[in-house]
Design a protein around this motif. Structure first.
Motif, PDB file in Angstrom:
ATOM      1  N   GLU A 243       0.786  -1.213   0.061  1.00  0.00           N
ATOM      2  CA  GLU A 243      -0.182   0.044  -0.064  1.00  0.00           C
ATOM      3  C   GLU A 243       1.118   1.160  -0.012  1.00  0.00           C
ATOM      4  O   GLU A 243       1.635   1.898   0.956  1.00  0.00           O
ATOM      5  CB  GLU A 243      -1.056  -0.069   1.140  1.00  0.00           C
ATOM      6  N   PRO A 244       0.654   1.922  -0.993  1.00  0.00           N
ATOM      7  CA  PRO A 244       1.730   3.313  -1.179  1.00  0.00           C
ATOM      8  C   PRO A 244       1.090   4.355  -0.225  1.00  0.00           C
ATOM      9  O   PRO A 244      -0.382   4.130  -0.326  1.00  0.00           O
ATOM     10  CB  PRO A 244       1.607   3.724  -2.778  1.00  0.00           C
ATOM     11  N   VAL A 245       1.531   5.184   0.210  1.00  0.00           N
ATOM     12  CA  VAL A 245       1.190   5.955   1.515  1.00  0.00           C
ATOM     13  C   VAL A 245       1.845   7.387   1.325  1.00  0.00           C
ATOM     14  O   VAL A 245       3.155   7.452   1.051  1.00  0.00           O
ATOM     15  CB  VAL A 245       1.130   5.678   3.022  1.00  0.00           C
ATOM     16  N   ARG A 246       1.312   8.546   1.116  1.00  0.00           N
ATOM     17  CA  ARG A 246       1.956   9.823   1.004  1.00  0.00           C
ATOM     18  C   ARG A 246       1.595  10.620   1.977  1.00  0.00           C
ATOM     19  O   ARG A 246       0.369  10.881   2.610  1.00  0.00           O
ATOM     20  CB  ARG A 246       1.589  10.587  -0.291  1.00  0.00           C
ATOM     21  N   GLY A 247       2.602  11.607   2.543  1.00  0.00           N
ATOM     22  CA  GLY A 247       2.555  12.476   3.614  1.00  0.00           C
ATOM     23  C   GLY A 247       3.125  11.775   4.610  1.00  0.00           C
ATOM     24  O   GLY A 247       2.640  10.767   5.259  1.00  0.00           O
ATOM     25  N   LEU A 248       3.900  12.235   5.345  1.00  0.00           N
ATOM     26  CA  LEU A 248       4.712  11.806   6.672  1.00  0.00           C
ATOM     27  C   LEU A 248       3.573  11.388   7.725  1.00  0.00           C
ATOM     28  O   LEU A 248       4.025  10.472   8.382  1.00  0.00           O
ATOM     29  CB  LEU A 248       5.736  12.878   6.957  1.00  0.00           C
ATOM     30  N   GLN A 249       2.787  12.482   8.011  1.00  0.00           N
ATOM     31  CA  GLN A 249       1.819  11.894   9.084  1.00  0.00           C
ATOM     32  C   GLN A 249       1.098  10.778   8.712  1.00  0.00           C
ATOM     33  O   GLN A 249       0.836   9.753   9.670  1.00  0.00           O
ATOM     34  CB  GLN A 249       0.895  13.201   9.457  1.00  0.00           C
ATOM     35  N   LYS A 250       0.585  10.810   7.671  1.00  0.00           N
ATOM     36  CA  LYS A 250      -0.559   9.466   7.248  1.00  0.00           C
ATOM     37  C   LYS A 250       0.486   8.410   7.155  1.00  0.00           C
ATOM     38  O   LYS A 250       0.255   7.141   7.571  1.00  0.00           O
ATOM     39  CB  LYS A 250      -0.938   9.806   5.986  1.00  0.00           C
ATOM     40  N   ILE A 251       1.860   8.449   6.935  1.00  0.00           N
ATOM     41  CA  ILE A 251       2.723   7.379   6.812  1.00  0.00           C
ATOM     42  C   ILE A 251       2.776   6.852   8.294  1.00  0.00           C
ATOM     43  O   ILE A 251       2.830   5.511   8.302  1.00  0.00           O
ATOM     44  CB  ILE A 251       4.049   7.579   6.050  1.00  0.00           C
TER      45      ILE A 251
END
Length: 524
Positions: A243-251
């Motif tokens: 699952e690709p995730v973007r944004g440090l907080q979301k990661i």
């Protein structure tokens, strides 16, 4: 015959070219030539020898019989050291270049070398679900031995050549560690030869202080001669979800969420920039959709971290079934991404074209070169460049500090990819435990490569990193370069039990303190 003439002519031309350029120039400026034409074939010969030896020992059932004799020989060497007046510290006689650690241990030249030839699987106890092994058994050797029997161990640290002894005396981790803890937490007993030559067994219920003090002690309490490790039933595949995730907080939120789920057999993250990552979760299974099976460990397959990156670039999720043993050693062929990212003189990689499809199909079966052989042949010029312009570090920090930790890594190092691996840290006695009274979820942040930070300077930058890790009650893996002072080191690690046992077991004249053995401030 014509093929042999061609190979011979090619080798002759290579030798003439090396002679013309000079061996040191080739090793530094054309490292890939030396690696491809010398170290890769030699690495294959090493593997063949050790595989044949392990097979012969298994067929002849000779390991258990010879183990007691080999241990007695170690005891005799220790007693001989005492007779000589205990004038020097003792250490294992294994050459420093044979270890997977990239640190160069100079102490072996001045210490009394005790030869320890213990590299066999001793017993598989299916009833107790425990495997008893000698300290030089490697992860590749152990999984090859157990998997056909339907067993595996709960935590299989990456890289085939990592040994049981190194993973106990140092530490080890894998993407199953959010359930089982570090490698040491899957061990149920150790056997050691102590400074007086005696053989002692320790477990949570027998000599328990010694059992909890051994991990992270780096061989400074005694010589490990056997270990008992838990086993769990093996399954054919790992069903892995990308699952690709973007944004440090979301990661950080996604990674923390998945790490808390016990139904995930495996959790792992690869960060490709400060705000781009792929979070992977896996489940062990015996069933698989044939069209989705990916035998990622086959020599012609793309390197795993490059394969994972495709999901990020395509911005899509995915599901695959990877054969279990392929999954356990998924980062081995590329040494994570070090085979491509290894920083040597003139910014040359070890094998810069190693992930090229043509190279993989023709020569991928020889990859990777042995880390030990890379160390042996790197030379002083390369070693100094490597120390100043390359970083290999694993920092273990509380999961609650993940976002702040990644930001610190980015500012001080700016190295990508970054490996994220969660683990549960029990509140056991010893050098490493949570700050509170309960188990706590931690994460290993692994940085391997060339720092892109403009202000990077090896000593100053790493001291800054170490200071941050101490501030969040984290820990630094001791296989890598450590720049802390003695006071800073014992601020990071709990030395109360360790020092108590060194006093009680008369270790102070027999073994160096762990700080003196591993920290650069003590070795220079």
């Amino acid at each position: 015959m014509s093929a042999l003439w061609s190979v011979g002519a090619g080798l002759l031309l290579l030798l003439l070219w090396v002679r013309h350029r000079g061996l040191e120039a080739v090793l530094v400026h054309h490292r890939w030539v030396f690696v491809c034409f010398f170290l890769l074939p030699l690495s294959i010969l090493f593997d063949i020898y050790y595989q044949l030896r392990a097979w012969a020992v298994w067929r002849l059932h000779s390991a258990p019989r010879q183990h007691a004799q080999r241990v007695r020989h170690i005891q005799e060497q220790v007693r001989e050291w005492k007779k000589e007046g205990s004038k020097r510290y003792m250490c294992t006689g294994r050459p420093g270049w044979l270890t997977v650690s990239l640190r160069v241990g100079k102490y072996k030249k001045t210490h009394k070398n005790i030869m320890i030839n213990l590299m066999d699987v001793l017993e598989v106890d299916s009833e107790r679900q425990v495997v008893r092994v000698e300290p030089l058994v490697s992860m590749g050797q152990l999984t090859a031995h157990l998997n056909p029997m339907g067993w595996t161990i709960p935590v299989v640290p990456e890289l085939d050549d990592l040994t049981v002894g190194g993973l106990i005396m140092g530490t080890g981790i894998e993407s199953s560690s959010h359930i089982y803890g570090l490698f040491q937490h899957t061990c149920v007993a150790y056997e050691l030869v102590l400074a007086d030559g005696s053989l002692v067994r320790c477990s949570p219920t027998e000599n328990s202080d010694l059992f909890y003090a051994v991990p992270w002690s780096c061989g400074t309490l005694g010589f490990l001669v056997a270990a008992e490790i838990k086993m769990i039933p093996a399954k054919k595949y790992v069903k892995i979800h990308y699952e690709p995730v973007r944004g440090l907080q979301k990661i950080c939120e996604k990674f923390t969420e998945e790490s808390k789920k016990k139904e995930n057999s495996f959790v792992e993250g690869l960060m490709y920039s400060l705000d781009e990552a792929v979070i992977m979760t896996g489940v062990l299974t015996d069933e698989a959709e044939q069209s989705k099976i990916n035998r990622i460990g086959n020599y012609y397959k793309p390197w795993f971290f490059k394969h994972v990156e495709k999901y990020l670039k395509a911005d899509r999720t995915g599901v695959e079934y990877i054969p279990s043993r392929h999954y356990y050693h998924r980062h081995t062929r590329s040494i994570f991404w070090e085979l491509q990212m290894f920083f040597l003189c003139s910014l040359k990689d070890i094998i810069p074209f190693g992930n090229n499809a043509v190279f993989r199909y023709l020569f991928g079966w020889m990859v990777p070169p042995k880390i030990s052989l890379l160390k042996l042949t790197q030379g002083e010029a390369i070693r100094k460049l490597y120390e100043q312009h390359h970083v290999v570090q694993d920092m273990l920090v509380p999961m609650k500090s993940l976002e702040k930790s990644i930001q610190t890594f980015h500012v001080d190092l700016n190295v990508y990819p970054i490996w994220l691996c969660p683990f549960i840290l029990p509140n056991n006695p010893g050098m490493v435990h949570p700050k509170g009274n309960e188990a706590e979820l931690y994460v290993d942040i692994g940085a391997y490569g060339e720092p892109k930070s403009k202000q990077f300077e090896a000593r100053a930058s790493m001291r800054q990193m170490e200071k941050f890790v101490r501030s969040v009650h984290g820990f630094q893996m001791l296989y890598a370069d450590c720049y802390m002072t003695r006071e800073e080191f014992w601020d990071m690690f709990d030395g109360s039990l360790y020092h108590k046992l060194r006093e009680e077991m008369n270790c102070k004249d027999a073994f160096p303190e762990v700080y003196d053995k591993i920290c650069k401030a003590a070795r220079h």
